[in-house]
Design a protein around this motif. Structure first.
Motif, PDB file in Angstrom:
ATOM      1  N   GLY A  21       0.810  -1.207   0.000  1.00 27.59           N
ATOM      2  CA  GLY A  21       0.000   0.000   0.000  1.00 27.59           C
ATOM      3  C   GLY A  21       0.846   1.261   0.000  1.00 27.59           C
ATOM      4  O   GLY A  21       0.546   2.225  -0.688  1.00 27.59           O
ATOM      5  N   LYS A  22       1.914   1.240   0.773  1.00 26.18           N
ATOM      6  CA  LYS A  22       2.832   2.393   0.826  1.00 26.18           C
ATOM      7  C   LYS A  22       3.492   2.617  -0.531  1.00 26.18           C
ATOM      8  O   LYS A  22       3.668   3.747  -0.964  1.00 26.18           O
ATOM      9  CB  LYS A  22       3.903   2.178   1.892  1.00 26.18           C
ATOM     10  CG  LYS A  22       3.369   2.057   3.275  1.00 26.18           C
ATOM     11  CD  LYS A  22       3.246   3.407   3.895  1.00 26.18           C
ATOM     12  CE  LYS A  22       2.830   3.221   5.349  1.00 26.18           C
ATOM     13  NZ  LYS A  22       2.305   4.423   5.904  1.00 26.18           N
TER      14      LYS A  22
ATOM     15  N   LYS B  60       2.277   1.696  -3.497  1.00 27.34           N
ATOM     16  CA  LYS B  60       1.247   2.175  -4.425  1.00 27.34           C
ATOM     17  C   LYS B  60       0.981   3.654  -4.230  1.00 27.34           C
ATOM     18  O   LYS B  60       0.762   4.384  -5.192  1.00 27.34           O
ATOM     19  CB  LYS B  60      -0.034   1.369  -4.261  1.00 27.34           C
ATOM     20  CG  LYS B  60       0.051   0.001  -4.879  1.00 27.34           C
ATOM     21  CD  LYS B  60      -1.254  -0.748  -4.755  1.00 27.34           C
ATOM     22  CE  LYS B  60      -1.094  -2.134  -5.340  1.00 27.34           C
ATOM     23  NZ  LYS B  60      -2.345  -2.899  -5.260  1.00 27.34           N
ATOM     24  N   GLU B  61       0.980   4.102  -2.973  1.00 27.69           N
ATOM     25  CA  GLU B  61       0.782   5.526  -2.685  1.00 27.69           C
ATOM     26  C   GLU B  61       1.831   6.389  -3.379  1.00 27.69           C
ATOM     27  O   GLU B  61       1.563   7.522  -3.760  1.00 27.69           O
ATOM     28  CB  GLU B  61       0.842   5.790  -1.180  1.00 27.69           C
ATOM     29  CG  GLU B  61      -0.334   5.286  -0.406  1.00 27.69           C
ATOM     30  CD  GLU B  61      -0.138   5.464   1.089  1.00 27.69           C
ATOM     31  OE1 GLU B  61       0.838   6.125   1.515  1.00 27.69           O
ATOM     32  OE2 GLU B  61      -0.963   4.928   1.845  1.00 27.69           O
ATOM     33  N   GLN B  62       3.039   5.849  -3.516  1.00 24.92           N
ATOM     34  CA  GLN B  62       4.149   6.579  -4.134  1.00 24.92           C
ATOM     35  C   GLN B  62       4.305   6.250  -5.615  1.00 24.92           C
ATOM     36  O   GLN B  62       5.271   6.688  -6.246  1.00 24.92           O
ATOM     37  CB  GLN B  62       5.454   6.259  -3.394  1.00 24.92           C
ATOM     38  CG  GLN B  62       5.438   6.615  -1.933  1.00 24.92           C
ATOM     39  CD  GLN B  62       5.251   8.101  -1.709  1.00 24.92           C
ATOM     40  OE1 GLN B  62       5.853   8.927  -2.382  1.00 24.92           O
ATOM     41  NE2 GLN B  62       4.392   8.450  -0.770  1.00 24.92           N
ATOM     42  N   ALA B  63       3.378   5.445  -6.173  1.00 22.07           N
ATOM     43  CA  ALA B  63       3.419   5.023  -7.585  1.00 22.07           C
ATOM     44  C   ALA B  63       4.710   4.275  -7.909  1.00 22.07           C
ATOM     45  O   ALA B  63       5.359   4.515  -8.917  1.00 22.07           O
ATOM     46  CB  ALA B  63       3.222   6.220  -8.515  1.00 22.07           C
TER      47      ALA B  63
END
Length: 50
Positions: free
Chosen positions: A3-4, A6-9
């Motif tokens: 998730g972390k 994905k948050e940063q792409a």
């Protein structure tokens, strides 16, 4: 953790070097398809479903 990233792409991928080890790489998510295509052309495999 995913998730972390994905948050940063960012994509976490595994480069298969046909060994007993696993090479993990991080790449921009926007580039993963192109990187996988280039790896396939070079006879390598990258898995990004980590």
């Amino acid at each position: 953790m995913s998730g972390k990233l994905k948050e940063q792409a960012i994509s976490l991928a595994c480069l298969d070097i046909e060994s007993d080890c696993y090479v993990l790489i991080t790449v921009p998510s926007s580039d993963i398809d192109e990187i996988m295509k280039l790896a396939q052309e070079a006879g390598c495999r990258i898995q990004d479903s980590l």
